[in-house]
Write a protein that holds these residues in place. Structure first.
Motif, PDB file in Angstrom:
ATOM      1  N   ARG A  52       0.828  -1.214   0.000  1.00 25.35           N
ATOM      2  CA  ARG A  52       0.000   0.000   0.000  1.00 25.35           C
ATOM      3  C   ARG A  52       0.859   1.259   0.000  1.00 25.35           C
ATOM      4  O   ARG A  52       0.473   2.293  -0.543  1.00 25.35           O
ATOM      5  CB  ARG A  52      -0.937  -0.027   1.208  1.00 25.35           C
ATOM      6  N   SER A  53       2.056   1.141   0.564  1.00 29.39           N
ATOM      7  CA  SER A  53       2.982   2.272   0.606  1.00 29.39           C
ATOM      8  C   SER A  53       3.531   2.629  -0.764  1.00 29.39           C
ATOM      9  O   SER A  53       4.071   3.709  -0.967  1.00 29.39           O
ATOM     10  CB  SER A  53       4.153   1.929   1.534  1.00 29.39           C
ATOM     11  N   GLY A  54       3.424   1.669  -1.711  1.00 30.51           N
ATOM     12  CA  GLY A  54       4.005   1.871  -3.029  1.00 30.51           C
ATOM     13  C   GLY A  54       5.334   1.180  -3.213  1.00 30.51           C
ATOM     14  O   GLY A  54       5.868   1.133  -4.321  1.00 30.51           O
ATOM     15  N   HIS A  55       5.892   0.649  -2.136  1.00 35.42           N
ATOM     16  CA  HIS A  55       7.156  -0.066  -2.252  1.00 35.42           C
ATOM     17  C   HIS A  55       6.951  -1.361  -3.041  1.00 35.42           C
ATOM     18  O   HIS A  55       5.952  -2.041  -2.887  1.00 35.42           O
ATOM     19  CB  HIS A  55       7.722  -0.381  -0.870  1.00 35.42           C
ATOM     20  N   SER A  61      14.186 -14.308  -9.954  1.00 37.70           N
ATOM     21  CA  SER A  61      14.238 -14.711 -11.361  1.00 37.70           C
ATOM     22  C   SER A  61      13.736 -13.620 -12.310  1.00 37.70           C
ATOM     23  O   SER A  61      13.954 -13.723 -13.526  1.00 37.70           O
ATOM     24  CB  SER A  61      13.420 -15.989 -11.570  1.00 37.70           C
ATOM     25  N   VAL A  62      13.077 -12.588 -11.786  1.00 36.06           N
ATOM     26  CA  VAL A  62      12.525 -11.551 -12.668  1.00 36.06           C
ATOM     27  C   VAL A  62      13.109 -10.171 -12.406  1.00 36.06           C
ATOM     28  O   VAL A  62      12.781  -9.217 -13.129  1.00 36.06           O
ATOM     29  CB  VAL A  62      10.987 -11.488 -12.560  1.00 36.06           C
ATOM     30  N   LYS A  63      13.958 -10.049 -11.407  1.00 34.74           N
ATOM     31  CA  LYS A  63      14.541  -8.734 -11.096  1.00 34.74           C
ATOM     32  C   LYS A  63      15.266  -8.164 -12.299  1.00 34.74           C
ATOM     33  O   LYS A  63      16.013  -8.856 -12.972  1.00 34.74           O
ATOM     34  CB  LYS A  63      15.507  -8.870  -9.921  1.00 34.74           C
ATOM     35  N   GLY A  64      15.010  -6.890 -12.563  1.00 33.20           N
ATOM     36  CA  GLY A  64      15.648  -6.215 -13.681  1.00 33.20           C
ATOM     37  C   GLY A  64      14.936  -6.401 -15.002  1.00 33.20           C
ATOM     38  O   GLY A  64      15.260  -5.726 -15.976  1.00 33.20           O
ATOM     39  N   ARG A  65      13.954  -7.297 -15.037  1.00 28.52           N
ATOM     40  CA  ARG A  65      13.205  -7.537 -16.284  1.00 28.52           C
ATOM     41  C   ARG A  65      11.726  -7.174 -16.156  1.00 28.52           C
ATOM     42  O   ARG A  65      11.115  -6.738 -17.129  1.00 28.52           O
ATOM     43  CB  ARG A  65      13.318  -9.010 -16.688  1.00 28.52           C
ATOM     44  N   PHE A  66      11.176  -7.377 -14.985  1.00 31.22           N
ATOM     45  CA  PHE A  66       9.746  -7.124 -14.754  1.00 31.22           C
ATOM     46  C   PHE A  66       9.577  -5.890 -13.878  1.00 31.22           C
ATOM     47  O   PHE A  66      10.408  -5.620 -12.996  1.00 31.22           O
ATOM     48  CB  PHE A  66       9.084  -8.309 -14.058  1.00 31.22           C
ATOM     49  N   THR A  67       8.472  -5.181 -14.093  1.00 30.90           N
ATOM     50  CA  THR A  67       8.148  -4.015 -13.279  1.00 30.90           C
ATOM     51  C   THR A  67       6.676  -4.050 -12.892  1.00 30.90           C
ATOM     52  O   THR A  67       5.812  -4.162 -13.769  1.00 30.90           O
ATOM     53  CB  THR A  67       8.437  -2.712 -14.026  1.00 30.90           C
ATOM     54  N   ILE A  68       6.425  -3.961 -11.597  1.00 25.19           N
ATOM     55  CA  ILE A  68       5.046  -3.891 -11.125  1.00 25.19           C
ATOM     56  C   ILE A  68       4.709  -2.431 -10.842  1.00 25.19           C
ATOM     57  O   ILE A  68       5.549  -1.665 -10.360  1.00 25.19           O
ATOM     58  CB  ILE A  68       4.836  -4.767  -9.861  1.00 25.19           C
ATOM     59  N   SER A  69       3.486  -2.058 -11.171  1.00 27.64           N
ATOM     60  CA  SER A  69       3.042  -0.692 -10.895  1.00 27.64           C
ATOM     61  C   SER A  69       1.559  -0.705 -10.570  1.00 27.64           C
ATOM     62  O   SER A  69       0.858  -1.682 -10.870  1.00 27.64           O
ATOM     63  CB  SER A  69       3.319   0.224 -12.095  1.00 27.64           C
ATOM     64  N   ARG A  70       1.125   0.372  -9.946  1.00 30.13           N
ATOM     65  CA  ARG A  70      -0.288   0.460  -9.599  1.00 30.13           C
ATOM     66  C   ARG A  70      -0.818   1.827  -9.999  1.00 30.13           C
ATOM     67  O   ARG A  70      -0.092   2.824  -9.940  1.00 30.13           O
ATOM     68  CB  ARG A  70      -0.500   0.200  -8.107  1.00 30.13           C
ATOM     69  N   ASP A  71      -2.057   1.854 -10.425  1.00 28.60           N
ATOM     70  CA  ASP A  71      -2.742   3.097 -10.757  1.00 28.60           C
ATOM     71  C   ASP A  71      -4.009   3.136  -9.916  1.00 28.60           C
ATOM     72  O   ASP A  71      -5.021   2.529 -10.278  1.00 28.60           O
ATOM     73  CB  ASP A  71      -3.067   3.145 -12.254  1.00 28.60           C
TER      74      ASP A  71
END
Length: 125
Positions: A52-55, A61-71
């Protein structure tokens, strides 16, 4: 809480996909969100989470390739997947936690009370 995941499909190795998870019946800002995946014959694996903080947090296995985001305005969470590999092939599930999740448990599937139906990602070599 209802979760609707979409965006999966067939992509070549090295390609990109963007998964979406739309949340209904609850305001996204009150939820911690995660993505997990499960390949045939394998256990469910943590992919990424945003508290919830946005962290944000990622599986190794996905670090540096995947990005999670929220709107929060759209009540949606996204998973941008780049440099896809055949080993990324799996059903991807979004999940929601009304209680955080706590930092030490972001990668634990049991921390998430609500789950979407899954969207299939297939990466060809």
């Amino acid at each position: 809480v209802q979760l609707q995941a979409s965006g999966g499909g067939l992509v070549q190795s090295g390609g990109s996909l963007r998964l979406s998870c739309v949340v209904s019946e609850r305001t996204l800002s009150t939820l911690g969100m995660g993505w997990f995946r499960q390949a045939p014959g394998k256990e469910r694996e943590f992919v990424a989470a945003v508290r919830r903080s946005g962290h944000t947090y990622y599986g190794d296995s996905v670090k540096g390739r995947f990005t999670i985001s929220r709107d929060n305005a759209k009540n949606a969470v996204y998973l941008q997947m780049n440099s896809l590999k055949p080993e990324d092939t799996a059903a991807y599930y979004c999940a929601a936690s009304p209680t955080g999740p706590i930092l030490s448990a972001v990668s634990n599937s049991q921390s998430y009370a609500y789950w979407g139906q899954g969207t299939l990602v297939t990466v060809s070599s």
